[in-house]
Design an enzyme around this catalytic site. Structure first.
Site, PDB file in Angstrom:
ATOM      1  N   GLU A  72     -16.099   3.616   7.772  1.00 35.32           N
ATOM      2  CA  GLU A  72     -16.847   4.453   8.143  1.00 35.32           C
ATOM      3  C   GLU A  72     -16.941   5.975   7.358  1.00 35.32           C
ATOM      4  OE1 GLU A  72     -15.722   2.842  13.295  1.00 35.32           O
ATOM      5  OE2 GLU A  72     -15.504   4.670  12.158  1.00 35.32           O
ATOM      6  N   GLN A  80       0.967  -0.853   0.334  1.00 35.57           N
ATOM      7  CA  GLN A  80       0.032   0.267  -0.476  1.00 35.57           C
ATOM      8  C   GLN A  80       0.733   1.688  -0.045  1.00 35.57           C
ATOM      9  OE1 GLN A  80      -2.379  -0.324   3.027  1.00 35.57           O
ATOM     10  NE2 GLN A  80      -3.277  -2.049   2.639  1.00 35.57           N
ATOM     11  N   HIS A 124      -1.252   1.311   5.919  1.00 34.35           N
ATOM     12  CA  HIS A 124      -2.754   2.078   6.497  1.00 34.35           C
ATOM     13  C   HIS A 124      -1.862   2.963   6.566  1.00 34.35           C
ATOM     14  CE1 HIS A 124      -5.327  -1.017   8.313  1.00 34.35           C
ATOM     15  NE2 HIS A 124      -5.382  -1.369   7.143  1.00 34.35           N
ATOM     16  N   TYR A 156     -12.451   8.611  17.345  1.00 33.45           N
ATOM     17  CA  TYR A 156     -13.434   7.908  16.930  1.00 33.45           C
ATOM     18  C   TYR A 156     -13.418   6.083  17.385  1.00 33.45           C
ATOM     19  CZ  TYR A 156     -14.749  12.350  14.192  1.00 33.45           C
ATOM     20  OH  TYR A 156     -15.222  13.696  14.708  1.00 33.45           O
ATOM     21  N   TYR A 165      -9.653  -9.713  10.258  1.00 36.50           N
ATOM     22  CA  TYR A 165      -9.412 -10.564   9.853  1.00 36.50           C
ATOM     23  C   TYR A 165      -9.753 -12.415   9.537  1.00 36.50           C
ATOM     24  CZ  TYR A 165      -8.493  -6.441   6.885  1.00 36.50           C
ATOM     25  OH  TYR A 165      -8.494  -5.058   5.922  1.00 36.50           O
TER      26      TYR A 165
END
Length: 371
Positions: free
Chosen positions: A243, A87, A149, A253, A264
């Site tokens: 979200e 990523q 991430h 949050y 997972y």
């Protein structure tokens, strides 16, 4: 019209009788044009005032598309080599809100190597096909191992600050609740990278003063609604629990103390979907859609879309239109699944069209226009 003439029969039944699917009406008022193709995992785009477009490729290139949609063969020079793996790579590109007089281009990218890396924010000027006056503004701390991430999206606020989204680094999710670092946070900075004096945690002992909000997993969508004066973001959940949030300064949050998703493996992350003192999402998507980009449509070419949020998705291969009625959620529509493409980004174009980036080795820039 045939449909309006049939009474007492469900719309679904009518569509089936006519040999149409329920999705036929969903895209009956638009067509999708290919602006350009041949992009390698495009991640973000920005519209230059002269009609040209900048596109980042996650693999580390900043590309220029001319006003006629032609992709320039040579990438823009002057960009440092980002850390590229899984990523990680080159992510956001955004123009300074005062670009006409202060022509900075902002970029986010993964910086470091596999065993020590994190998200970095920088800016530069585009001069004769290359970046000049390159400035590193912020590097998220701590450096962590792995390649997942990063967040990486940018939104500019009307007070000339910006908010940069970040991620929890995947294996460090508990750190999203630790105010001493940047993992699982959003940060607010002045456009030169300095820290605004009114940041919500500034002056708190042991807190990272750049923090704007915390308790996030991987925030890959953010947009400021200037009419309603609201800052929306969305983030990837684990298996379920993606979200949409309304960001508030200093807001927590909940991740990973609260979540609508599971790990997972199917293991429980937390037994709580809400807790006192933690802000609940405006909505969540379970199963996951993998939200990847966020736009607010402000154009005139699709009047019925004006003021709505658009969420690009990877797993669902769609764009979710989140309808807003006086600022309140009023339902969702699933669009563009006919493309059968992972959609990395969705953009409110200056021409009133909606633009899409598809995520593949041969990615495309697409334009959605009325029929």
């Amino acid at each position: 019209m045939i449909l309006s003439a049939i009474k007492g029969v469900s719309l679904k039944a009518v569509l089936l009788a006519l040999g149409l699917s329920a999705g036929a009406l969903a895209h009956a008022d638009y067509r999708i044009e290919t602006v350009t193709e041949g992009l390698e995992h495009p991640w973000a785009m920005a519209f230059l005032p002269d009609g040209r477009m900048l596109v980042t490729e996650r693999t580390g290139q900043l590309r220029l598309i001319d006003a006629q949609g032609r992709l320039q063969a040579k990438p823009i020079g002057g960009l440092p080599t980002p850390f590229v793996a899984t990523q990680a790579g080159l992510m956001e590109v955004a123009l300074d809100p005062h670009f006409a007089s202060d022509p900075w281009i902002y970029l986010s990218y993964a910086h470091g190597q596999l065993d020590a890396n994190n998200t970095r924010l920088a800016r530069a000027r585009l001069v004769d096909g290359e970046l000049r006056d390159f400035q590193v503004l912020f590097t998220a701390q701590p450096a962590k191992a792995g390649a997942s991430h990063y967040g990486g999206r940018i939104a500019f606020l009307p007070d000339d600050t910006l908010v940069l989204t970040l991620g929890d680094g995947f294996d460090w999710r508990e750190q999203a609740q630790n105010p001493a670092n940047h993992l699982g946070k959003t940060v607010r900075l002045n456009r030169d990278g300095s820290i605004p004096p009114d940041n919500p945690l500034r002056g708190q002992p042991g807190a990272a003063e750049e923090i704007y909000s915390l308790g996030h997993r991987n925030v890959q969508g953010i947009v400021y609604d200037s009419r309603r004066k609201r800052l929306y973001s969305h983030e990837h959940g684990p298996k379920g629990g993606d979200e949409l949030n309304l960001l508030q300064p200093g807001g927590n949050y909940g991740w990973p103390l609260t979540s609508f998703g599971v790990d997972y493996t199917g293991a429980m992350v937390t037994p709580f979907t809400e807790l006192p003192g933690y802000l609940a999402p405006e909505l969540h998507w379970t199963p996951s859609v993998a939200p990847s980009g966020l736009a607010l449509y402000t154009g005139e070419r699709f009047p019925h879309w004006k003021g709505d949020l658009f969420v690009s998705t990877l797993a669902e291969k769609s764009v979710r239109r989140v309808r807003l009625d006086n600022g309140r959620l009023a339902g969702e529509d699933i669009l563009f699944q006919e493309l059968e493409e992972r959609i990395r980004g969705v953009y409110d174009g200056p021409d009133g069209a909606l633009y899409l980036l598809t995520d593949s080795e041969d990615g495309k820039l697409l334009r959605v226009v009325p029929l």
